[in-house]
Design a protein around this motif. Structure first.
Motif, PDB file in Angstrom:
ATOM      1  N   GLY A  11       0.827  -1.215   0.000  1.00 19.20           N
ATOM      2  CA  GLY A  11       0.000   0.000   0.000  1.00 19.20           C
ATOM      3  C   GLY A  11       0.851   1.250   0.000  1.00 19.20           C
ATOM      4  N   ALA A  15      -0.469   5.668   5.172  1.00 17.59           N
ATOM      5  CA  ALA A  15       0.189   4.764   6.116  1.00 17.59           C
ATOM      6  C   ALA A  15       1.400   4.089   5.477  1.00 17.59           C
ATOM      7  CB  ALA A  15      -0.807   3.713   6.622  1.00 17.59           C
ATOM      8  N   ASP A  34       2.090  -1.615  -4.786  1.00 17.54           N
ATOM      9  CA  ASP A  34       0.689  -1.195  -4.930  1.00 17.54           C
ATOM     10  C   ASP A  34       0.146  -1.724  -6.242  1.00 17.54           C
ATOM     11  OD1 ASP A  34      -1.828   0.269  -4.936  1.00 17.54           O
ATOM     12  OD2 ASP A  34      -0.902   1.528  -3.405  1.00 17.54           O
ATOM     13  N   GLU A  35      -1.145  -2.069  -6.215  1.00 18.61           N
ATOM     14  CA  GLU A  35      -1.770  -2.561  -7.451  1.00 18.61           C
ATOM     15  C   GLU A  35      -2.391  -1.413  -8.244  1.00 18.61           C
ATOM     16  OE1 GLU A  35      -4.520  -5.398  -5.883  1.00 18.61           O
ATOM     17  OE2 GLU A  35      -5.800  -3.870  -4.976  1.00 18.61           O
ATOM     18  N   THR A  41      -5.582   6.472  -1.275  1.00 20.31           N
ATOM     19  CA  THR A  41      -6.940   7.032  -1.330  1.00 20.31           C
ATOM     20  C   THR A  41      -6.963   8.523  -1.010  1.00 20.31           C
ATOM     21  OG1 THR A  41      -7.784   4.879  -0.623  1.00 20.31           O
ATOM     22  CG2 THR A  41      -9.279   6.750  -0.409  1.00 20.31           C
ATOM     23  N   LYS A  50     -11.580  15.757  -2.808  1.00 24.18           N
ATOM     24  CA  LYS A  50     -12.879  16.197  -2.277  1.00 24.18           C
ATOM     25  C   LYS A  50     -12.800  17.640  -1.770  1.00 24.18           C
ATOM     26  CE  LYS A  50     -13.325  15.656   1.861  1.00 24.18           C
ATOM     27  NZ  LYS A  50     -13.637  14.558   2.731  1.00 24.18           N
ATOM     28  N   ALA A 114      -0.157  -7.802  -4.185  1.00 23.46           N
ATOM     29  CA  ALA A 114       0.676  -8.608  -3.283  1.00 23.46           C
ATOM     30  C   ALA A 114      -0.196  -9.629  -2.565  1.00 23.46           C
ATOM     31  CB  ALA A 114       1.354  -7.694  -2.273  1.00 23.46           C
ATOM     32  N   ALA A 137      -0.824  -2.225   4.696  1.00 19.79           N
ATOM     33  CA  ALA A 137      -1.430  -0.880   4.725  1.00 19.79           C
ATOM     34  C   ALA A 137      -2.289  -0.763   3.474  1.00 19.79           C
ATOM     35  CB  ALA A 137      -0.354   0.187   4.766  1.00 19.79           C
ATOM     36  N   ALA A 138      -3.206  -1.741   3.345  1.00 17.54           N
ATOM     37  CA  ALA A 138      -3.950  -1.953   2.092  1.00 17.54           C
ATOM     38  C   ALA A 138      -5.223  -1.130   1.989  1.00 17.54           C
ATOM     39  CB  ALA A 138      -4.274  -3.443   1.943  1.00 17.54           C
ATOM     40  N   GLY A 139      -5.532  -0.308   3.007  1.00 18.18           N
ATOM     41  CA  GLY A 139      -6.657   0.613   2.900  1.00 18.18           C
ATOM     42  C   GLY A 139      -8.014  -0.071   2.928  1.00 18.18           C
ATOM     43  N   ASP A 304      -6.498   2.073   7.393  1.00 26.32           N
ATOM     44  CA  ASP A 304      -7.839   1.489   7.257  1.00 26.32           C
ATOM     45  C   ASP A 304      -7.826  -0.041   7.315  1.00 26.32           C
ATOM     46  OD1 ASP A 304      -8.579   4.107   6.780  1.00 26.32           O
ATOM     47  OD2 ASP A 304      -9.512   3.726   4.833  1.00 26.32           O
ATOM     48  N   PRO A 311     -11.249   4.675  10.640  1.00 26.05           N
ATOM     49  CA  PRO A 311     -10.558   4.658   9.340  1.00 26.05           C
ATOM     50  C   PRO A 311     -10.456   6.062   8.733  1.00 26.05           C
ATOM     51  CG  PRO A 311     -12.768   3.756   9.123  1.00 26.05           C
ATOM     52  CD  PRO A 311     -12.615   4.137  10.550  1.00 26.05           C
ATOM     53  N   LEU A 312      -9.554   6.865   9.273  1.00 24.88           N
ATOM     54  CA  LEU A 312      -9.364   8.248   8.835  1.00 24.88           C
ATOM     55  C   LEU A 312      -7.877   8.523   8.642  1.00 24.88           C
ATOM     56  CD1 LEU A 312     -11.803  10.011  11.341  1.00 24.88           C
ATOM     57  CD2 LEU A 312     -12.246   9.482   8.932  1.00 24.88           C
ATOM     58  N   THR A 313      -7.578   9.583   7.912  1.00 26.55           N
ATOM     59  CA  THR A 313      -6.183   9.892   7.601  1.00 26.55           C
ATOM     60  C   THR A 313      -5.308  10.164   8.844  1.00 26.55           C
ATOM     61  OG1 THR A 313      -6.653  10.548   5.353  1.00 26.55           O
ATOM     62  CG2 THR A 313      -4.748  11.587   6.380  1.00 26.55           C
ATOM     63  N   PRO A 314      -5.767  10.953   9.825  1.00 26.66           N
ATOM     64  CA  PRO A 314      -4.887  11.171  10.987  1.00 26.66           C
ATOM     65  C   PRO A 314      -4.550   9.868  11.708  1.00 26.66           C
ATOM     66  CG  PRO A 314      -6.818  12.626  11.077  1.00 26.66           C
ATOM     67  CD  PRO A 314      -7.027  11.691   9.925  1.00 26.66           C
TER      68      PRO A 314
HETATM   69  C1  LIG Z   1     -14.222   9.825  -0.689  1.00 23.98           C
HETATM   70  C2  LIG Z   1     -13.381   9.763   0.563  1.00 23.98           C
HETATM   71  C3  LIG Z   1     -13.127  10.923   1.269  1.00 23.98           C
HETATM   72  C4  LIG Z   1     -12.359  10.873   2.429  1.00 23.98           C
HETATM   73  N1  LIG Z   1     -12.153  12.031   3.122  1.00 23.98           N
HETATM   74  C5  LIG Z   1     -11.439  12.011   4.260  1.00 23.98           C
HETATM   75  C6  LIG Z   1     -11.191  13.212   4.977  1.00 23.98           C
HETATM   76  O1  LIG Z   1     -11.611  14.300   4.573  1.00 23.98           O
HETATM   77  N2  LIG Z   1     -10.448  13.138   6.115  1.00 23.98           N
HETATM   78  C7  LIG Z   1      -9.973  11.940   6.596  1.00 23.98           C
HETATM   79  O2  LIG Z   1      -9.319  11.932   7.638  1.00 23.98           O
HETATM   80  N3  LIG Z   1     -10.198  10.777   5.930  1.00 23.98           N
HETATM   81  C8  LIG Z   1     -10.908  10.789   4.774  1.00 23.98           C
HETATM   82  N4  LIG Z   1     -11.115   9.631   4.084  1.00 23.98           N
HETATM   83  C9  LIG Z   1     -10.512   8.390   4.608  1.00 23.98           C
HETATM   84  C10 LIG Z   1      -9.025   8.334   4.243  1.00 23.98           C
HETATM   85  O3  LIG Z   1      -8.887   8.563   2.853  1.00 23.98           O
HETATM   86  C11 LIG Z   1      -8.440   6.993   4.631  1.00 23.98           C
HETATM   87  O4  LIG Z   1      -8.650   6.766   5.998  1.00 23.98           O
HETATM   88  C12 LIG Z   1      -6.946   6.936   4.357  1.00 23.98           C
HETATM   89  O5  LIG Z   1      -6.661   7.330   3.037  1.00 23.98           O
HETATM   90  C13 LIG Z   1      -6.419   5.522   4.604  1.00 23.98           C
HETATM   91  O6  LIG Z   1      -5.063   5.466   4.244  1.00 23.98           O
HETATM   92  P1  LIG Z   1      -4.326   4.049   4.148  1.00 23.98           P
HETATM   93  O7  LIG Z   1      -2.882   4.371   3.971  1.00 23.98           O
HETATM   94  O8  LIG Z   1      -4.734   3.180   5.268  1.00 23.98           O
HETATM   95  O9  LIG Z   1      -4.902   3.356   2.820  1.00 23.98           O
HETATM   96  P2  LIG Z   1      -5.012   3.825   1.297  1.00 23.98           P
HETATM   97  O10 LIG Z   1      -4.643   5.234   1.082  1.00 23.98           O
HETATM   98  O11 LIG Z   1      -6.356   3.387   0.836  1.00 23.98           O
HETATM   99  O12 LIG Z   1      -3.881   2.962   0.559  1.00 23.98           O
HETATM  100  C14 LIG Z   1      -3.989   1.588   0.394  1.00 23.98           C
HETATM  101  C15 LIG Z   1      -3.311   1.191  -0.897  1.00 23.98           C
HETATM  102  O13 LIG Z   1      -3.100  -0.229  -0.865  1.00 23.98           O
HETATM  103  C16 LIG Z   1      -3.262  -0.730  -2.163  1.00 23.98           C
HETATM  104  N5  LIG Z   1      -3.542  -2.173  -2.053  1.00 23.98           N
HETATM  105  C17 LIG Z   1      -4.560  -2.775  -1.413  1.00 23.98           C
HETATM  106  N6  LIG Z   1      -4.439  -4.119  -1.473  1.00 23.98           N
HETATM  107  C18 LIG Z   1      -3.323  -4.371  -2.167  1.00 23.98           C
HETATM  108  C19 LIG Z   1      -2.654  -5.567  -2.548  1.00 23.98           C
HETATM  109  N7  LIG Z   1      -3.084  -6.778  -2.213  1.00 23.98           N
HETATM  110  N8  LIG Z   1      -1.505  -5.451  -3.285  1.00 23.98           N
HETATM  111  C20 LIG Z   1      -1.034  -4.232  -3.650  1.00 23.98           C
HETATM  112  N9  LIG Z   1      -1.622  -3.082  -3.290  1.00 23.98           N
HETATM  113  C21 LIG Z   1      -2.737  -3.145  -2.560  1.00 23.98           C
HETATM  114  C22 LIG Z   1      -4.401   0.088  -2.747  1.00 23.98           C
HETATM  115  O14 LIG Z   1      -4.360   0.083  -4.153  1.00 23.98           O
HETATM  116  C23 LIG Z   1      -4.129   1.476  -2.148  1.00 23.98           C
HETATM  117  O15 LIG Z   1      -3.410   2.301  -3.032  1.00 23.98           O
HETATM  118  C24 LIG Z   1     -11.847   9.638   2.898  1.00 23.98           C
HETATM  119  C25 LIG Z   1     -12.092   8.460   2.173  1.00 23.98           C
HETATM  120  C26 LIG Z   1     -12.845   8.519   1.012  1.00 23.98           C
HETATM  121  C27 LIG Z   1     -13.106   7.253   0.249  1.00 23.98           C
END
Ligand SMILES: Cc1cc2nc3c(=O)[nH]c(=O)nc-3n(C[C@H](O)[C@H](O)[C@H](O)COP(=O)(O)OP(=O)(O)OC[C@H]3O[C@@H](n4cnc5c(N)ncnc54)[C@H](O)[C@@H]3O)c2cc1C
Ligand SMILES: NC(=O)c1ccc[n+]([C@@H]2O[C@H](COP(=O)([O-])OP(=O)(O)OC[C@H]3O[C@@H](n4cnc5c(N)ncnc54)[C@H](O)[C@@H]3O)[C@@H](O)[C@H]2O)c1
Length: 449
Positions: A11, A15, A34-35, A41, A50, A114, A137-139, A304, A311-314
């Protein structure tokens, strides 16, 4: 081909990127995969795009409010296509700049899905990656909906990349995404319907303040329907028909676009967790307080994808700090989600940090509640914004702020003052005696505690 690393991160979101860079900075051999295009996100398909699009809705909302007092004759309608062009100025550079910075740091980048092939190895295509540790950290992804015609719904990714905003938009759901997209789309000239299955919108936010926001949302106007479960979506000659059930009554709504705003789930499908001996439930990878997998000590999870916190960015950023500490010789660091704020970027925004009133009472805490509807306060009145209010919970005896809940023009920024207070134990009295600049939203804090 088998390759060996200290750390493999799945990911490239908030994160994953921070973990890869933090571990590499400590001298470890790191690969990241990453795929999808690198960036995750938040920066490509969530928070940032947004909020950029919202910037065009802000003056429209302000003009509509101030039009009432005669400043603007007609509210403008933004050009959606131009808004998208502006948004791409932010999103287009994300992937190349992320790849450059990862390459500069000496991190090996892989593209593809992965999956575990054993508890100590993952595969990406033909490449087998062995590592001391794996970080998931697959979101998250939109939840599968038990609705006939679910494949006709557009996901949030698609909505934030629409070339043209259709006239009639139906949003299935009543949480963050539905409220934010409704406020954006209606300001961009669409007719919006929000269909929420449960009786309350925005579960997790203070119900009294949600009521204020819902009343304001009705007035925009957005057709907000609660207790309305979508059952079938079908194509018609000129768009879609949405069938829903409201307490046994069958309802139908016609729309040009139907959007999935009905929740997200951890994106763990492609990882073959069973092969990796990694246990996961509905909320994500099961982890301990150090974010280590409950079943495979080689594996950590963050953001996430981890069954911890919101499940938020902070939270994703905080998790990254914890995982890096635990992987780089400062083992024992635990997560601490206290004082983590959350904002719904409606216009006006709704914000929350700390305990809800109901939860504080359930825990048997003794506290006073400062609750007021403040459309008549200067900071709201000067914008002619009727939707403004707060609810602050202050513990009896200690004066600690247990929770703060705000709605109104400055809620998205003022909530950070309360987050600071909760996180660092600043009492209500200390907060009230702090001189904040006037006239600002922050200057209202003294009257809220
Ligand atoms: C429309 C929308 C608006 C949002 N607005 C807010 C906001 O205003 N404030 C806030 O705090 N949060 C917001 N969020 C939530 C926030 O975006 C997430 O909590 C945050 O981005 C999570 O980050 P992450 O690093 O955990 O995962 P992600 O950023 O989702 O990254 C995960 C990555 O892993 C990759 N992946 C997954 N599985 C695999 C695999 N098997 N192999 C390879 N790659 C893989 C995916 O392609 C992705 O790129 C919003 C979410 C959405 C959908
Ligand atoms: N500003 C932000 O921080 C922000 C913004 C957008 C998204 N997010 C993140 O993304 C996640 C997903 O957002 P979301 O709005 O999709 O989810 P959500 O969990 O906030 O809300 C989903 C809503 O859809 C309803 N629902 C579920 N199935 C339904 C059905 N069949 N018919 C009608 N309603 C139904 C649920 O009752 C719930 O109210 C959030 O939980 C949050 O973590 C955060």
């Amino acid at each position: 081909m088998t390759r060996n690393f200290d750390i493999v991160v799945v990911g490239t979101g908030v994160a994953g990127t921070a973990i890869a860079k933090g571990c590499r900075a400590a001298g470890l051999d790191v690969a990241i995969v990453d795929e999808l295009p690198y960036g995750g996100t938040c920066r490509l398909r969530g928070c940032d795009p947004k909020k950029v699009l919202r910037a065009a809705a802000e003056p429209v909302a302000a003009m509509a409010q101030l039009g009432e007092v005669g400043i603007f004759a007609e509210p403008a309608v933004p050009d959606w296509r131009a808004m998208m062009g502006f948004k791409r100025r932010f999103t287009d550079p994300v992937t190349p700049s992320k790849e450059t910075s990862l390459a500069d740091a000496g991190i090996v980048m892989l593209h593809g899905t992965a999956r575990f092939v054993s508890p100590d190895a993952m595969a990406v295509g033909d490449a087998v990656l062995q590592a001391g540790h794996f970080v998931l950290a697959a979101g998250s992804r939109p939840a599968d909906l038990p609705i006939e015609g679910a494949d006709l719904l557009l996901h949030s990714d698609g909505f934030l990349d629409l070339e043209r905003l259709p006239r009639r938009v139906a949003l299935v759901g009543g949480g963050y995404i539905a409220m934010e997209f409704a406020h954006l789309a209606v300001r961009a000239g669409a007719e919006v319907t929000m269909l929420q299955r449960g009786v309350r919108l925005l579960a997790g936010f203070d119900p009294d303040l949600v009521d204020l926001l819902v009343e304001r949302t009705h007035d925009l106007p957005v057709d907000v329907r609660v207790g309305t479960a979508v059952t079938v979506v079908e194509r018609t000659a000129d768009g879609y028909r949405v069938h829903a059930d409201q307490e046994g009554r069958s309802l139908r709504f016609d729309a040009d676009l139907v959007v999935h705003a009905a929740g997200r789930v951890p994106n763990l499908g492609g990882l073959d967790l069973e092969a990796g001996n990694v246990a996961a439930g509905k909320r994500g990878v099961e982890v301990d307080g150090h974010l280590r997998s409950a079943t495979n000590p080689r594996v950590f999870a963050a953001g996430d994808a981890a069954a911890s916190g919101m499940p938020l960015t902070p939270k994703a950023s905080h998790d990254a700090e914890v995982v890096v500490a635990n992987l780089t010789g400062r083992a024992g660091r635990r997560v601490d989600y206290g004082g983590m704020p959350s904002v719904v970027f409606s216009l006006p925004p709704l914000a929350s940090v700390g305990l809800q009133e109901e939860e504080a009472a359930r825990r048997g805490l003794r506290f006073r509640v400062n609750h007021a509807v403040t459309g008549d306060w200067f900071s709201a009145r000067r914008l002619n914004e009727p939707c403004s209010g707060h609810k602050v919970l202050v513990e009896e005896g200690t004066g600690s702020i247990l929770g703060a809940h705000l709605v109104g023009p400055h809620a998205d920024e003022v909530i950070n003052l309360f987050a600071l207070a909760i996180r660092h134990g600043i009492t209500a009295d200390r907060l009230a005696e702090t001189p904040f600049a006037y006239p600002t939203g922050g200057a209202d804090v003294a009257s809220m505690v």
